[in-house]
Enzyme design. Structure first.
Site, PDB file in Angstrom:
ATOM      1  N   GLY A 212      -0.530  11.444  23.813  1.00 50.65           N
ATOM      2  CA  GLY A 212      -0.566  11.698  25.197  1.00 50.65           C
ATOM      3  C   GLY A 212       0.916  11.190  25.992  1.00 50.65           C
TER       4      GLY A 212
ATOM      5  N   ASN B  55       3.282  13.104  26.812  1.00 51.90           N
ATOM      6  CA  ASN B  55       3.566  13.988  27.945  1.00 51.90           C
ATOM      7  C   ASN B  55       2.718  13.819  29.183  1.00 51.90           C
ATOM      8  OD1 ASN B  55       6.020  16.087  27.318  1.00 51.90           O
ATOM      9  ND2 ASN B  55       4.770  15.813  25.262  1.00 51.90           N
TER      10      ASN B  55
ATOM     11  N   ILE C 276      -6.125  26.100  20.026  1.00 56.27           N
ATOM     12  CA  ILE C 276      -5.700  27.730  20.354  1.00 56.27           C
ATOM     13  C   ILE C 276      -6.822  27.890  21.523  1.00 56.27           C
ATOM     14  CG2 ILE C 276      -5.336  30.065  19.872  1.00 56.27           C
ATOM     15  CD1 ILE C 276      -3.144  28.329  18.962  1.00 56.27           C
ATOM     16  N   LEU C 277      -6.430  28.554  22.599  1.00 58.23           N
ATOM     17  CA  LEU C 277      -7.192  28.886  23.682  1.00 58.23           C
ATOM     18  C   LEU C 277      -7.187  30.790  23.589  1.00 58.23           C
ATOM     19  CD1 LEU C 277      -6.032  26.921  26.533  1.00 58.23           C
ATOM     20  CD2 LEU C 277      -8.152  26.509  25.425  1.00 58.23           C
TER      21      LEU C 277
ATOM     22  N   HIS D  46       6.515  22.969  24.723  1.00 60.92           N
ATOM     23  CA  HIS D  46       6.777  23.286  23.127  1.00 60.92           C
ATOM     24  C   HIS D  46       8.227  22.788  22.739  1.00 60.92           C
ATOM     25  CE1 HIS D  46       6.219  25.259  19.529  1.00 60.92           C
ATOM     26  NE2 HIS D  46       7.635  25.612  19.502  1.00 60.92           N
TER      27      HIS D  46
ATOM     28  N   GLU E  44      -2.002  35.255  25.613  1.00 66.30           N
ATOM     29  CA  GLU E  44      -2.852  35.354  24.567  1.00 66.30           C
ATOM     30  C   GLU E  44      -1.778  35.107  23.208  1.00 66.30           C
ATOM     31  OE1 GLU E  44      -2.247  37.564  26.673  1.00 66.30           O
ATOM     32  OE2 GLU E  44      -1.032  39.246  25.926  1.00 66.30           O
TER      33      GLU E  44
ATOM     34  N   ALA F  82      14.119  15.647  26.829  1.00 64.12           N
ATOM     35  CA  ALA F  82      13.652  17.112  27.271  1.00 64.12           C
ATOM     36  C   ALA F  82      12.335  17.088  27.811  1.00 64.12           C
ATOM     37  CB  ALA F  82      14.000  18.076  26.288  1.00 64.12           C
TER      38      ALA F  82
HETATM   39  C1  GRF Z   1       4.805  16.345  20.569  1.00 64.52           C
HETATM   40  O1  GRF Z   1       5.309  16.966  19.463  1.00 64.52           O
HETATM   41  C2  GRF Z   1       5.154  17.479  21.610  1.00 64.52           C
HETATM   42  O2  GRF Z   1       6.423  17.954  21.549  1.00 64.52           O
HETATM   43  C3  GRF Z   1       4.037  18.378  21.432  1.00 64.52           C
HETATM   44  O3  GRF Z   1       2.938  17.756  21.091  1.00 64.52           O
HETATM   45  C4  GRF Z   1       3.305  16.565  20.541  1.00 64.52           C
HETATM   46  C5  GRF Z   1       2.543  15.279  20.987  1.00 64.52           C
HETATM   47  O4  GRF Z   1       2.905  14.979  22.077  1.00 64.52           O
HETATM   48  N1  GRF Z   1       3.815  18.988  22.933  1.00 64.52           N
HETATM   49  P1  GRF Z   1       2.067  13.933  23.062  1.00 64.52           P
HETATM   50  O5  GRF Z   1       2.559  12.878  22.555  1.00 64.52           O
HETATM   51  O6  GRF Z   1       0.697  13.715  22.752  1.00 64.52           O
HETATM   52  O7  GRF Z   1       2.171  14.337  24.555  1.00 64.52           O
END
Ligand code: GRF
Length: 202
Positions: A15, A17, A94-95, A111, A149, A181
């Site tokens: 988590g 992000n 995947i959705l 990504h 999709e 980033a």
């Molecule tokens: C990371 O590799 C990020 O690049 C990808 O999911 C992984 C874990 O992200 N989107 P987080 O720390 O759970 O947000």
């Protein structure tokens, strides 16, 4: 009159992000959005603790459910919390097209590469950085894109490049891509999309 768009963040792991979004909201950087819900596909995800500390309602919808029940449970929560925008933040499930087609330009994903490089089915987490190092690219980065999709195939919203350094391992590279980033782009992209939604609905 839509004052701000209600955001649901989908998580599966650490988590970081999600934390970047929560910190950005705290710092007033997502004025047109409000993080109203966290949905995790894993009951043990540390992201759930981050949501609790930030007093954001959080629910687990286990990825072990069959796809139809998994998505039905998610859709029920989205309706209950009156969600306008979905942000996939380290979300590993995947959705289906049946799900994504109901949310055109309303689902964002982060990504950890410069799409179209190192993306698509099976390319997630450390695997992306292993592939970048194996190919010998000098620059990688992160991309925020709309979800449709096609895995990682939606319209690109923001990208940011990150230099690869001598001696990088997948782990050191992942950390730098996150810090330089991912954690910058995702809040910016969330605000851009939420502002567009509030403007189109007012
Ligand atoms: C990371 O590799 C990020 O690049 C990808 O999911 C992984 C874990 O992200 N989107 P987080 O720390 O759970 O947000």
């Amino acid at each position: 009159m839509l004052k701000s768009a209600r955001i649901a963040v989908f998580v599966s792991g650490g988590g970081t992000n999600l934390q970047a979004l929560l910190d950005a909201q705290r710092d007033g950087k997502i004025p047109h959005g409000e993080i109203a819900l966290v949905i995790s596909s894993q009951a043990c995800a540390y992201a759930l603790e981050r949501a609790e500390k930030a007093n954001v309602p959080a629910h687990t919808v286990p990825s072990s459910l069959i796809q139809h029940d998994f998505e039905a449970a998610i859709e029920l929560l989205l309706e209950q919390y009156k969600i306008d925008v979905i942000v996939l933040a380290g979300f590993l499930s995947i959705l289906s097209e049946n799900f994504t087609k109901k949310w055109p330009r309303r689902i964002l994903n982060i990504h950890p590469s410069l799409i179209p490089s190192f993306c698509g089915r099976g390319m997630y987490g450390l695997k992306v950085h292993e592939a970048a190092l194996a190919r010998g690219v000098k620059v990688t980065g992160a991309t925020v894109h709309f979800v449709n999709e096609i895995p990682d195939g939606g319209e690109i919203i923001l990208q940011k490049a990150v230099e690869i350094e001598e001696g990088d391992t997948p782990e050191t590279l992942q950390r730098r891509v996150m810090e330089q980033a991912e954690w910058k782009l995702l809040p910016r992209a969330a605000e851009l999309v939420c502002r567009a939604i509030t403007e189109e609905e007012n």
